[in-house]
Write an enzyme that holds these catalytic residues in place. Sequence first.
Site, PDB file in Angstrom:
ATOM      1  CE  LYS A 160      -4.286  -1.752   1.903  1.00  0.00           C
ATOM      2  NZ  LYS A 160      -5.348  -1.583   2.881  1.00  0.00           N
ATOM      3  CE  LYS A 217      -9.378  -7.650  -4.419  1.00  0.00           C
ATOM      4  NZ  LYS A 217      -9.876  -7.756  -3.061  1.00  0.00           N
ATOM      5  CE  LYS A 257     -12.727   0.607  -1.210  1.00  0.00           C
ATOM      6  NZ  LYS A 257     -13.271  -0.638  -0.676  1.00  0.00           N
TER       7      LYS A 257
HETATM    8  P1  ADP Z   1     -11.612  -3.492  -2.582  1.00  0.00           P
HETATM    9  O1  ADP Z   1     -10.722  -4.695  -2.829  1.00  0.00           O
HETATM   10  O2  ADP Z   1     -12.475  -3.174  -3.752  1.00  0.00           O
HETATM   11  O3  ADP Z   1     -10.861  -2.326  -2.041  1.00  0.00           O
HETATM   12  P2  ADP Z   1     -12.301  -4.108   0.111  1.00  0.00           P
HETATM   13  O4  ADP Z   1     -10.896  -4.521   0.321  1.00  0.00           O
HETATM   14  O5  ADP Z   1     -12.823  -2.908   0.845  1.00  0.00           O
HETATM   15  O6  ADP Z   1     -12.613  -3.953  -1.456  1.00  0.00           O
HETATM   16  O7  ADP Z   1     -13.188  -5.361   0.461  1.00  0.00           O
HETATM   17  C1  ADP Z   1     -14.337  -5.380   1.247  1.00  0.00           C
HETATM   18  C2  ADP Z   1     -14.866  -6.796   1.276  1.00  0.00           C
HETATM   19  O8  ADP Z   1     -15.265  -7.197  -0.036  1.00  0.00           O
HETATM   20  C3  ADP Z   1     -13.844  -7.837   1.727  1.00  0.00           C
HETATM   21  O9  ADP Z   1     -14.510  -8.786   2.532  1.00  0.00           O
HETATM   22  C4  ADP Z   1     -13.377  -8.482   0.441  1.00  0.00           C
HETATM   23  O10 ADP Z   1     -12.984  -9.820   0.627  1.00  0.00           O
HETATM   24  C5  ADP Z   1     -14.601  -8.398  -0.439  1.00  0.00           C
HETATM   25  N1  ADP Z   1     -14.198  -8.270  -1.841  1.00  0.00           N
HETATM   26  C6  ADP Z   1     -13.576  -7.202  -2.392  1.00  0.00           C
HETATM   27  N2  ADP Z   1     -13.363  -7.391  -3.711  1.00  0.00           N
HETATM   28  C7  ADP Z   1     -13.860  -8.618  -4.013  1.00  0.00           C
HETATM   29  C8  ADP Z   1     -13.950  -9.404  -5.217  1.00  0.00           C
HETATM   30  N3  ADP Z   1     -13.500  -8.945  -6.384  1.00  0.00           N
HETATM   31  N4  ADP Z   1     -14.533 -10.613  -5.148  1.00  0.00           N
HETATM   32  C9  ADP Z   1     -15.020 -11.094  -3.976  1.00  0.00           C
HETATM   33  N5  ADP Z   1     -14.958 -10.413  -2.825  1.00  0.00           N
HETATM   34  C10 ADP Z   1     -14.396  -9.196  -2.815  1.00  0.00           C
END
Ligand code: ADP
Length: 330
Positions: A114, A197, A200
């Site tokens: 990060k 994946k 955001k």
């Molecule tokens: P991002 O990866 O978009 O920043 P977060 O890290 O805030 O999202 O993730 C919030 C929740 O959503 C976590 O429990 C994470 O495992 C789930 N999550 C995020 N992206 C995915 C994805 N592409 N597929 C399945 N679960 C996801």
Amino acid sequence: RALPRVLSGIQPTADSFHLGNYLGAVRNWVAMQDDYDAYYMVVDLHAITVEHDPQALRRRTRVSAAQLLAAGLEPQRCALFAQSHVPEHAQLAWVMSCLTGFGEASRMTQFKDKSAKHGVGAASVGLFTYPILMVADVLLYQAGFVPVGEDQRQHLELTRDLAQRFNTRYGKAFTVPEPYIIKDTAKIMDLQDPTSKMSKSASSPGGILELLDDPKVNAKKIKSAVTDTEREIRFDEENKPGVANLLRIYAALGERTIPELERDYEGKGYGDLKKDLADLVTETFQPFKERTEEILADTGKLDAILAEGAEKAREVASRTLAEVYDKIGF
Ligand code: ADP
Ligand code: NA
């Protein structure tokens, strides 16, 4: 007999959850409400580890909570709250940070990832110590297990190490949680780059489906999703990641399994699959979007739900913190 306790959090760092958040997290939270003594929080303390806009944060905390309610969380069946409303999170994080070795914290790979963009020197100390805040989040609730993705495994190991260290040094104050690693099978991929994946922070606008976006925009994104040059609709993640992703989403939102879908679409084209999936996405998220907007229209009520959730959370969290303070000599 008491239900097993579970704790999960989601960051209020966007104006809408995306489809990956929904299928990978939110929907499971809803499903777990009755079988667990569940504590779900919008982790606003974690959202300030990077520079942020205060108004956006306040709005996004409410939008996140509203979406969780719209998805089916009910205040009588779980505790839904904002992390900053429960001061014990920050309080316990300080105690746990005094128990963490600097070298130990330095080994957390997420900080390296990060902070890589702007350099370690530009990152906040909060970003460096945020795994310790996560440790406090979990330990406050004495959760027996914590559902986390593979990327959080290291943080859960830290949680176990610090819980054991505290218990050994000062007397038992914490349940040592078991890891419960959620398999990647639920992972939703980027529509434009189906080998990474949906995220955001990393996805391009065309690659990510935001639940609160205009259904027409989302339908268009599905129709433009990257597939391959074959014609066959078959679940093959390695050779056909785009089609596999569409099938996975379809099966997750609808009533047909992946093998059933493969059979349904035999002899049909990618266009047919995409059109039907776009309709299903619209059907699913149009009412979700409307419910979220209704909930957001009554801020007073929403804030009251969060206040009630924080009160419920504090009943547990304050007990743990009191025990910890006592054991360390406060
Ligand atoms: P991002 O990866 O978009 O920043 P977060 O890290 O805030 O999202 O993730 C919030 C929740 O959503 C976590 O429990 C994470 O495992 C789930 N999550 C995020 N992206 C995915 C994805 N592409 N597929 C399945 N679960 C996801
Ligand atoms: Na419950």
